[in-house]
Design a protein around this motif. Structure first.
Motif, PDB file in Angstrom:
ATOM      1  N   UNK A 213      94.524 -11.078 -64.834  1.00 32.25           N
ATOM      2  CA  UNK A 213      95.192 -10.508 -63.668  1.00 32.25           C
ATOM      3  C   UNK A 213      94.330  -9.369 -63.149  1.00 32.25           C
ATOM      4  N   UNK A 214      93.817  -9.519 -61.926  1.00 30.96           N
ATOM      5  CA  UNK A 214      92.890  -8.519 -61.380  1.00 30.96           C
ATOM      6  C   UNK A 214      93.045  -8.476 -59.864  1.00 30.96           C
ATOM      7  N   UNK A 215      93.319  -7.291 -59.339  1.00 27.44           N
ATOM      8  CA  UNK A 215      93.683  -7.190 -57.930  1.00 27.44           C
ATOM      9  C   UNK A 215      92.487  -6.958 -57.004  1.00 27.44           C
ATOM     10  N   UNK A 216      91.298  -6.775 -57.544  1.00 25.08           N
ATOM     11  CA  UNK A 216      90.114  -6.607 -56.698  1.00 25.08           C
ATOM     12  C   UNK A 216      89.436  -7.952 -56.468  1.00 25.08           C
ATOM     13  N   UNK A 217      89.080  -8.225 -55.217  1.00 25.39           N
ATOM     14  CA  UNK A 217      88.429  -9.495 -54.878  1.00 25.39           C
ATOM     15  C   UNK A 217      86.972  -9.471 -55.326  1.00 25.39           C
ATOM     16  N   UNK A 218      86.486 -10.625 -55.787  1.00 27.99           N
ATOM     17  CA  UNK A 218      85.107 -10.696 -56.271  1.00 27.99           C
ATOM     18  C   UNK A 218      84.451 -12.010 -55.900  1.00 27.99           C
ATOM     19  N   UNK A 219      83.115 -11.967 -55.844  1.00 30.49           N
ATOM     20  CA  UNK A 219      82.323 -13.152 -55.529  1.00 30.49           C
ATOM     21  C   UNK A 219      82.420 -14.180 -56.647  1.00 30.49           C
ATOM     22  N   UNK A 220      82.398 -15.472 -56.255  1.00 27.22           N
ATOM     23  CA  UNK A 220      82.247 -16.577 -57.190  1.00 27.22           C
ATOM     24  C   UNK A 220      80.943 -17.307 -56.881  1.00 27.22           C
ATOM     25  N   UNK A 224      82.460 -18.097 -52.343  1.00 28.32           N
ATOM     26  CA  UNK A 224      83.797 -17.682 -51.941  1.00 28.32           C
ATOM     27  C   UNK A 224      84.147 -16.361 -52.621  1.00 28.32           C
ATOM     28  N   UNK A 225      85.167 -15.697 -52.090  1.00 26.64           N
ATOM     29  CA  UNK A 225      85.657 -14.438 -52.647  1.00 26.64           C
ATOM     30  C   UNK A 225      87.126 -14.637 -53.016  1.00 26.64           C
ATOM     31  N   UNK A 226      87.464 -14.419 -54.285  1.00 24.37           N
ATOM     32  CA  UNK A 226      88.818 -14.701 -54.757  1.00 24.37           C
ATOM     33  C   UNK A 226      89.222 -13.675 -55.816  1.00 24.37           C
ATOM     34  N   UNK A 227      90.508 -13.722 -56.211  1.00 25.24           N
ATOM     35  CA  UNK A 227      90.957 -12.863 -57.305  1.00 25.24           C
ATOM     36  C   UNK A 227      92.230 -13.453 -57.913  1.00 25.24           C
ATOM     37  N   UNK A 228      92.413 -13.284 -59.248  1.00 26.43           N
ATOM     38  CA  UNK A 228      93.538 -13.911 -59.951  1.00 26.43           C
ATOM     39  C   UNK A 228      94.713 -12.944 -60.127  1.00 26.43           C
ATOM     40  N   UNK A 229      95.917 -13.409 -59.830  1.00 24.25           N
ATOM     41  CA  UNK A 229      97.121 -12.589 -59.961  1.00 24.25           C
ATOM     42  C   UNK A 229      98.155 -13.353 -60.780  1.00 24.25           C
ATOM     43  N   UNK A 230      98.560 -12.782 -61.895  1.00 23.02           N
ATOM     44  CA  UNK A 230      99.630 -13.370 -62.701  1.00 23.02           C
ATOM     45  C   UNK A 230     100.959 -12.654 -62.474  1.00 23.02           C
ATOM     46  N   UNK A 231     100.902 -11.409 -61.997  1.00 22.47           N
ATOM     47  CA  UNK A 231     102.117 -10.635 -61.708  1.00 22.47           C
ATOM     48  C   UNK A 231     102.090 -10.207 -60.245  1.00 22.47           C
ATOM     49  N   UNK A 232     102.901 -10.835 -59.436  1.00 21.95           N
ATOM     50  CA  UNK A 232     102.926 -10.535 -57.999  1.00 21.95           C
ATOM     51  C   UNK A 232     103.360  -9.096 -57.765  1.00 21.95           C
ATOM     52  N   UNK A 233     102.678  -8.421 -56.819  1.00 14.85           N
ATOM     53  CA  UNK A 233     102.994  -7.041 -56.482  1.00 14.85           C
ATOM     54  C   UNK A 233     102.482  -6.746 -55.081  1.00 14.85           C
ATOM     55  N   UNK A 259      83.397  -7.098 -55.210  1.00 16.40           N
ATOM     56  CA  UNK A 259      83.027  -7.029 -56.617  1.00 16.40           C
ATOM     57  C   UNK A 259      82.528  -8.410 -57.064  1.00 16.40           C
ATOM     58  N   UNK A 260      82.433  -8.611 -58.366  1.00 17.05           N
ATOM     59  CA  UNK A 260      81.956  -9.902 -58.893  1.00 17.05           C
ATOM     60  C   UNK A 260      82.835 -10.330 -60.058  1.00 17.05           C
ATOM     61  N   UNK A 261      82.971 -11.646 -60.210  1.00 16.99           N
ATOM     62  CA  UNK A 261      83.558 -12.205 -61.422  1.00 16.99           C
ATOM     63  C   UNK A 261      82.435 -12.894 -62.189  1.00 16.99           C
ATOM     64  N   UNK A 262      82.161 -12.370 -63.372  1.00 15.66           N
ATOM     65  CA  UNK A 262      81.062 -12.875 -64.194  1.00 15.66           C
ATOM     66  C   UNK A 262      81.610 -13.772 -65.305  1.00 15.66           C
ATOM     67  N   UNK A 263      80.746 -14.628 -65.810  1.00 19.26           N
ATOM     68  CA  UNK A 263      81.113 -15.562 -66.880  1.00 19.26           C
ATOM     69  C   UNK A 263      80.101 -15.447 -68.008  1.00 19.26           C
TER      70      UNK A 263
END
Length: 364
Positions: A213-220, A224-233, A259-263
């Motif tokens: 769960x991360x509210x900052x958008x990041x590059x894939x 594309x630019x996306x971010x994962x939310x498990x708890x809506x707010x 930002x970035x999402x790294x793997x």
């Protein structure tokens, strides 16, 4: 008086060629070819009535970085041939995100040649007749993608595909100078510097399913630019929007900044918290790890150690990028939230004194 014109030479040659076809076994609904490489010395001619098949018994393969993987591929003929054939086997690789198909390995009989980053890391299994499975060793982060097994016998050309995916951990990353400062190419670079690579959508989606769960958008990796939310707010799409992976779509790779999402995947070696008589600043942290026969750990290495080796330590320590973090697998009081994860204190002034996490490539 009419004079007959001599027939053109091309017509004469064509008629001569057609007159020879019955002797070669020609039929009106088939073509033929003579395969010199596979000839048996008796002028054998193979018709396309013999069908070549290529298939993979496992179209999806999952593995870890540093491990080995076998991508299955088998070929056979219908009807079955009485003698073996010498075929050309070619494996190629297409990255998950863009890029061109790249040669991995080519084999003709006993002669095998591998290419580029795959050189000396791949070979054919050849356990049985028709086995063209690709064996890959020392898997790297960028090996993820679709692999094509192509078998060529004269004019026959058949192929099958296998998808290779590395198991790992996705983590959000922003540089020391703050949130939303990375172009797409900056994001690629910072992930690489932290012993990781830009995450794919599939990897981010799986991380979301596992609770990221991360509210900052990041590059894939696909731009594309996306971010994962498990708890809506409210700040993250609104309370009325269901949990999920939010998407900004494709953004301009040079103009837009996020930002970035790294793997990162499993690592050879070990990450450990170095016991010291006293705390150290960032420069001293780099030196004490070096003196210990190691190097200061990178963010991706810490996440991989937390994910795959169960690293659990309630002490914040320096990492190579100047950030302070610590890994928790067994949540407890005074160690952050009551859920597993890698805690972060952000980027501290480099002269401050803290502990340090080191990485040793050898076995400790």
């Amino acid at each position: 008086m009419m004079v007959a014109h001599p027939r053109p030479l091309l017509v004469i040659l064509l008629q001569l060629l057609l007159s020879c076809l019955p002797a070669l076994g020609y039929s009106s609904n088939r073509f033929f070819y003579q395969d010199i490489l596979n000839g048996n010395g008796n002028g054998e001619i193979h018709f396309n009535g013999v069908k070549l098949h290529v298939d993979s018994s496992q179209p999806f393969v999952f593995a870890l970085r540093g491990s080995n993987a076998t991508l299955s591929c088998r070929y056979w003929y219908e009807p079955e041939l009485s003698s073996p054939r010498r075929v050309r086997v070619k494996w190629s690789w297409l990255p998950i995100v863009g890029g061109h198909e790249t040669d991995v390995l080519v084999a003709i009989g006993p002669r095998i040649h591998s290419f580029g980053d795959f050189r000396d890391r791949v070979h054919l299994r050849q356990d049985s007749p028709g086995d063209a499975s690709l064996v890959m060793t020392e898997l790297q982060l960028n090996d993820t993608g679709r692999y094509r097994c192509e078998v060529i016998d004269g004019l026959e050309d058949k192929s099958a595909t296998v998808n290779l995916e590395l198991r790992g951990v996705v983590f959000p990353y922003q540089p020391p100078h703050g949130r939303y400062n990375l172009t797409y190419h900056d994001a690629q670079q910072v992930c690489q510097e932290q012993d990781s690579t830009l995450a794919t959508f599939e990897q981010l989606f799986q991380a979301w399913e596992e609770g990221l769960d991360w509210c900052n958008a990041g590059w894939l990796a696909d731009g594309t630019v996306q971010y994962p939310i498990t708890k809506s707010r409210s700040p993250c799409g609104g309370l009325g929007l269901a949990p999920g992976v939010r998407s900004y779509g494709r953004r301009h790779r040079h103009l837009h900044r996020y930002d970035a999402f790294c793997f990162s995947s499993s690592l050879r070696g070990k990450v450990y918290y170095l016991q010291l008589p006293q705390k150290v600043n960032l420069t001293e942290a780099q030196q004490v790890c070096f003196n210990n026969g190691a190097q200061i750990a990178k963010v991706g290495q810490l996440y991989a150690a937390w994910k795959f080796m169960g690293l659990d330590r309630c002490d914040a320590g320096w990492l190579a990028d100047g950030s302070l973090r610590y890994p928790i697998n067994n949540p407890r009081r005074n160690c952050g939230p009551m859920e597993p994860g890698v805690r972060s204190f952000g980027f501290a002034p480099p002269h401050h004194k803290h502990g340090v996490y080191c990485y040793s490539a050898g076995t400790r």
